[in-house]
Design a protein around this motif. Structure first.
Motif, PDB file in Angstrom:
ATOM      1  N   THR A  44     -67.459  74.135 -80.571  1.00 23.50           N
ATOM      2  CA  THR A  44     -66.831  73.041 -79.835  1.00 23.50           C
ATOM      3  C   THR A  44     -67.909  72.388 -78.985  1.00 23.50           C
ATOM      4  O   THR A  44     -68.655  73.084 -78.293  1.00 23.50           O
ATOM      5  CB  THR A  44     -65.683  73.562 -78.950  1.00 23.50           C
ATOM      6  OG1 THR A  44     -64.707  74.176 -79.796  1.00 23.50           O
ATOM      7  CG2 THR A  44     -65.037  72.443 -78.150  1.00 23.50           C
ATOM      8  N   CYS A  45     -67.992  71.068 -79.051  1.00 19.66           N
ATOM      9  CA  CYS A  45     -68.998  70.329 -78.285  1.00 19.66           C
ATOM     10  C   CYS A  45     -68.600  70.343 -76.812  1.00 19.66           C
ATOM     11  O   CYS A  45     -67.558  69.807 -76.442  1.00 19.66           O
ATOM     12  CB  CYS A  45     -69.123  68.903 -78.814  1.00 19.66           C
ATOM     13  SG  CYS A  45     -70.506  68.008 -78.087  1.00 19.66           S
ATOM     14  N   ARG A  46     -69.432  70.933 -75.990  1.00 21.78           N
ATOM     15  CA  ARG A  46     -69.112  71.122 -74.576  1.00 21.78           C
ATOM     16  C   ARG A  46     -69.740  70.097 -73.649  1.00 21.78           C
ATOM     17  O   ARG A  46     -69.487  70.108 -72.448  1.00 21.78           O
ATOM     18  CB  ARG A  46     -69.559  72.520 -74.131  1.00 21.78           C
ATOM     19  CG  ARG A  46     -68.973  73.651 -74.937  1.00 21.78           C
ATOM     20  CD  ARG A  46     -67.584  73.993 -74.498  1.00 21.78           C
ATOM     21  NE  ARG A  46     -67.087  75.133 -75.256  1.00 21.78           N
ATOM     22  CZ  ARG A  46     -65.826  75.265 -75.602  1.00 21.78           C
ATOM     23  NH1 ARG A  46     -64.943  74.361 -75.261  1.00 21.78           N
ATOM     24  NH2 ARG A  46     -65.441  76.311 -76.290  1.00 21.78           N
ATOM     25  N   SER A  84     -65.041  66.087 -80.987  1.00 21.61           N
ATOM     26  CA  SER A  84     -65.071  67.477 -80.546  1.00 21.61           C
ATOM     27  C   SER A  84     -65.155  67.568 -79.026  1.00 21.61           C
ATOM     28  O   SER A  84     -64.475  68.381 -78.402  1.00 21.61           O
ATOM     29  CB  SER A  84     -66.265  68.199 -81.182  1.00 21.61           C
ATOM     30  OG  SER A  84     -66.354  69.529 -80.717  1.00 21.61           O
ATOM     31  N   PHE A  85     -65.966  66.715 -78.428  1.00 19.51           N
ATOM     32  CA  PHE A  85     -66.157  66.717 -76.977  1.00 19.51           C
ATOM     33  C   PHE A  85     -64.874  66.339 -76.235  1.00 19.51           C
ATOM     34  O   PHE A  85     -64.434  67.046 -75.336  1.00 19.51           O
ATOM     35  CB  PHE A  85     -67.294  65.769 -76.598  1.00 19.51           C
ATOM     36  CG  PHE A  85     -67.509  65.638 -75.120  1.00 19.51           C
ATOM     37  CD1 PHE A  85     -68.034  66.688 -74.384  1.00 19.51           C
ATOM     38  CD2 PHE A  85     -67.194  64.472 -74.457  1.00 19.51           C
ATOM     39  CE1 PHE A  85     -68.237  66.580 -73.017  1.00 19.51           C
ATOM     40  CE2 PHE A  85     -67.398  64.347 -73.094  1.00 19.51           C
ATOM     41  CZ  PHE A  85     -67.913  65.399 -72.366  1.00 19.51           C
ATOM     42  N   GLN A  88     -61.951  68.807 -77.382  1.00 21.01           N
ATOM     43  CA  GLN A  88     -62.326  70.218 -77.342  1.00 21.01           C
ATOM     44  C   GLN A  88     -61.849  70.965 -78.590  1.00 21.01           C
ATOM     45  O   GLN A  88     -61.164  71.983 -78.517  1.00 21.01           O
ATOM     46  CB  GLN A  88     -61.822  70.875 -76.046  1.00 21.01           C
ATOM     47  CG  GLN A  88     -62.578  70.393 -74.813  1.00 21.01           C
ATOM     48  CD  GLN A  88     -64.050  70.774 -74.881  1.00 21.01           C
ATOM     49  OE1 GLN A  88     -64.395  71.906 -74.570  1.00 21.01           O
ATOM     50  NE2 GLN A  88     -64.928  69.867 -75.278  1.00 21.01           N
ATOM     51  N   GLN A  89     -62.234  70.410 -79.735  1.00 18.90           N
ATOM     52  CA  GLN A  89     -61.928  71.036 -81.014  1.00 18.90           C
ATOM     53  C   GLN A  89     -63.219  71.303 -81.767  1.00 18.90           C
ATOM     54  O   GLN A  89     -64.269  70.772 -81.416  1.00 18.90           O
ATOM     55  CB  GLN A  89     -60.994  70.156 -81.841  1.00 18.90           C
ATOM     56  CG  GLN A  89     -61.583  68.804 -82.209  1.00 18.90           C
ATOM     57  CD  GLN A  89     -60.560  67.869 -82.829  1.00 18.90           C
ATOM     58  OE1 GLN A  89     -59.406  67.826 -82.402  1.00 18.90           O
ATOM     59  NE2 GLN A  89     -60.975  67.115 -83.819  1.00 18.90           N
ATOM     60  N   GLN A  90     -63.132  72.123 -82.795  1.00 26.38           N
ATOM     61  CA  GLN A  90     -64.326  72.483 -83.563  1.00 26.38           C
ATOM     62  C   GLN A  90     -64.952  71.254 -84.216  1.00 26.38           C
ATOM     63  O   GLN A  90     -64.252  70.345 -84.644  1.00 26.38           O
ATOM     64  CB  GLN A  90     -63.976  73.504 -84.637  1.00 26.38           C
ATOM     65  CG  GLN A  90     -63.698  74.877 -84.086  1.00 26.38           C
ATOM     66  CD  GLN A  90     -63.492  75.897 -85.193  1.00 26.38           C
ATOM     67  OE1 GLN A  90     -63.331  75.562 -86.357  1.00 26.38           O
ATOM     68  NE2 GLN A  90     -63.488  77.166 -84.820  1.00 26.38           N
ATOM     69  N   THR A  91     -66.272  71.286 -84.295  1.00 29.61           N
ATOM     70  CA  THR A  91     -67.021  70.183 -84.871  1.00 29.61           C
ATOM     71  C   THR A  91     -67.399  70.465 -86.317  1.00 29.61           C
ATOM     72  O   THR A  91     -67.455  71.621 -86.735  1.00 29.61           O
ATOM     73  CB  THR A  91     -68.305  69.897 -84.064  1.00 29.61           C
ATOM     74  OG1 THR A  91     -68.940  68.738 -84.593  1.00 29.61           O
ATOM     75  CG2 THR A  91     -69.273  71.070 -84.109  1.00 29.61           C
ATOM     76  N   GLU A 107     -71.187  68.192 -68.729  1.00 24.75           N
ATOM     77  CA  GLU A 107     -70.293  69.084 -69.459  1.00 24.75           C
ATOM     78  C   GLU A 107     -68.852  68.602 -69.360  1.00 24.75           C
ATOM     79  O   GLU A 107     -68.458  67.925 -68.402  1.00 24.75           O
ATOM     80  CB  GLU A 107     -70.452  70.513 -68.944  1.00 24.75           C
ATOM     81  CG  GLU A 107     -71.842  71.061 -69.240  1.00 24.75           C
ATOM     82  CD  GLU A 107     -72.094  72.441 -68.686  1.00 24.75           C
ATOM     83  OE1 GLU A 107     -71.390  72.869 -67.746  1.00 24.75           O
ATOM     84  OE2 GLU A 107     -73.018  73.101 -69.201  1.00 24.75           O
ATOM     85  N   HIS A 108     -68.089  68.979 -70.370  1.00 26.36           N
ATOM     86  CA  HIS A 108     -66.701  68.518 -70.488  1.00 26.36           C
ATOM     87  C   HIS A 108     -65.882  68.823 -69.233  1.00 26.36           C
ATOM     88  O   HIS A 108     -65.107  67.982 -68.777  1.00 26.36           O
ATOM     89  CB  HIS A 108     -66.040  69.137 -71.725  1.00 26.36           C
ATOM     90  CG  HIS A 108     -64.654  68.659 -71.932  1.00 26.36           C
ATOM     91  ND1 HIS A 108     -63.556  69.324 -71.422  1.00 26.36           N
ATOM     92  CD2 HIS A 108     -64.177  67.555 -72.566  1.00 26.36           C
ATOM     93  CE1 HIS A 108     -62.461  68.656 -71.750  1.00 26.36           C
ATOM     94  NE2 HIS A 108     -62.809  67.589 -72.443  1.00 26.36           N
ATOM     95  N   HIS A 109     -66.048  70.003 -68.680  1.00 28.85           N
ATOM     96  CA  HIS A 109     -65.229  70.389 -67.529  1.00 28.85           C
ATOM     97  C   HIS A 109     -65.538  69.553 -66.277  1.00 28.85           C
ATOM     98  O   HIS A 109     -64.787  69.610 -65.310  1.00 28.85           O
ATOM     99  CB  HIS A 109     -65.343  71.893 -67.239  1.00 28.85           C
ATOM    100  CG  HIS A 109     -66.693  72.344 -66.817  1.00 28.85           C
ATOM    101  ND1 HIS A 109     -67.670  72.724 -67.716  1.00 28.85           N
ATOM    102  CD2 HIS A 109     -67.258  72.470 -65.590  1.00 28.85           C
ATOM    103  CE1 HIS A 109     -68.757  73.080 -67.065  1.00 28.85           C
ATOM    104  NE2 HIS A 109     -68.542  72.926 -65.777  1.00 28.85           N
TER     105      HIS A 109
END
Length: 189
Positions: A44-46, A84-85, A88-91, A107-109
């Motif tokens: 997952t691209c973070r 993905s970013f 938040q799913q698999q790339t 970062e995503h968070h």
């Protein structure tokens, strides 16, 4: 430490010194060695990556097992697998350093926090995404409307230094032909 990013942001919006201080703790700076991966298929691209120095590429493996480069990012460009970013799913993509690269990541968070504390950054990222979308549309048009040789000549006229920076197989993949064909085109010069 983040001056390249701040300078880039200030080309699109006005980010004060105080706002830069709010943004700084949400940023992460690091170096990536040539050929190292920031993202591989199945992860997952973070983060969204800003290239301060160097070159990254986004690619996937096609049904024949060949690498298909869809995007390069050099100095002052962003790169991520946006789907993905954001979700938040698999790339299905890879992000790899084409040369040793200095990266600034968000970062995503931190995304919601960043937009909440600095709402003007939403405008900045909208403008960046618009430019990215425009470049993608033009690339697709060129893939379908130009010969391979025309694509190379056009790309080389726009980015002559870049053509010398990246390995030939990566450039050929991006332009939609084989490295052998690229060698033939270059030999014609």
């Amino acid at each position: 430490m983040y001056s390249a990013l701040y300078n880039h942001i200030n080309r699109f919006i006005d980010l004060s010194t105080g706002e830069q201080e709010i943004l700084a703790p949400m940023l992460k700076s690091f170096s990536v060695k040539k050929k190292a991966f920031l993202l591989t298929e199945g992860q997952t691209c973070r983060a969204n990556y800003f290239v301060a120095k160097g070159c990254l590429r986004l690619y996937f493996i096609d049904i024949k097992g060949a690498e298909q480069t869809t995007q390069f990012a050099i100095e002052n460009w962003w790169i991520t697998d946006l789907t993905s970013f954001l979700f938040q799913q698999q790339t299905e993509f890879y992000i790899q350093a084409a040369e040793t690269t200095e990266v600034i990541a968000i970062e995503h968070h931190h995304y919601d926090e960043m937009f909440h504390k600095l709402p003007k950054l939403e405008r900045y990222f909208r403008l960046i995404l618009q430019k990215n979308h425009q470049a993608s549309q033009r690339r697709i048009k060129f893939l379908y409307s130009q010969t391979a040789e025309e694509r190379f000549r056009h790309f080389n006229s726009l980015f002559p230094e870049f053509v010398q920076r990246v390995p030939q197989y990566m450039l050929a993949s991006y332009l939609g032909f084989t490295p052998e064909f690229l060698s033939k085109i270059r030999a014609k010069k």
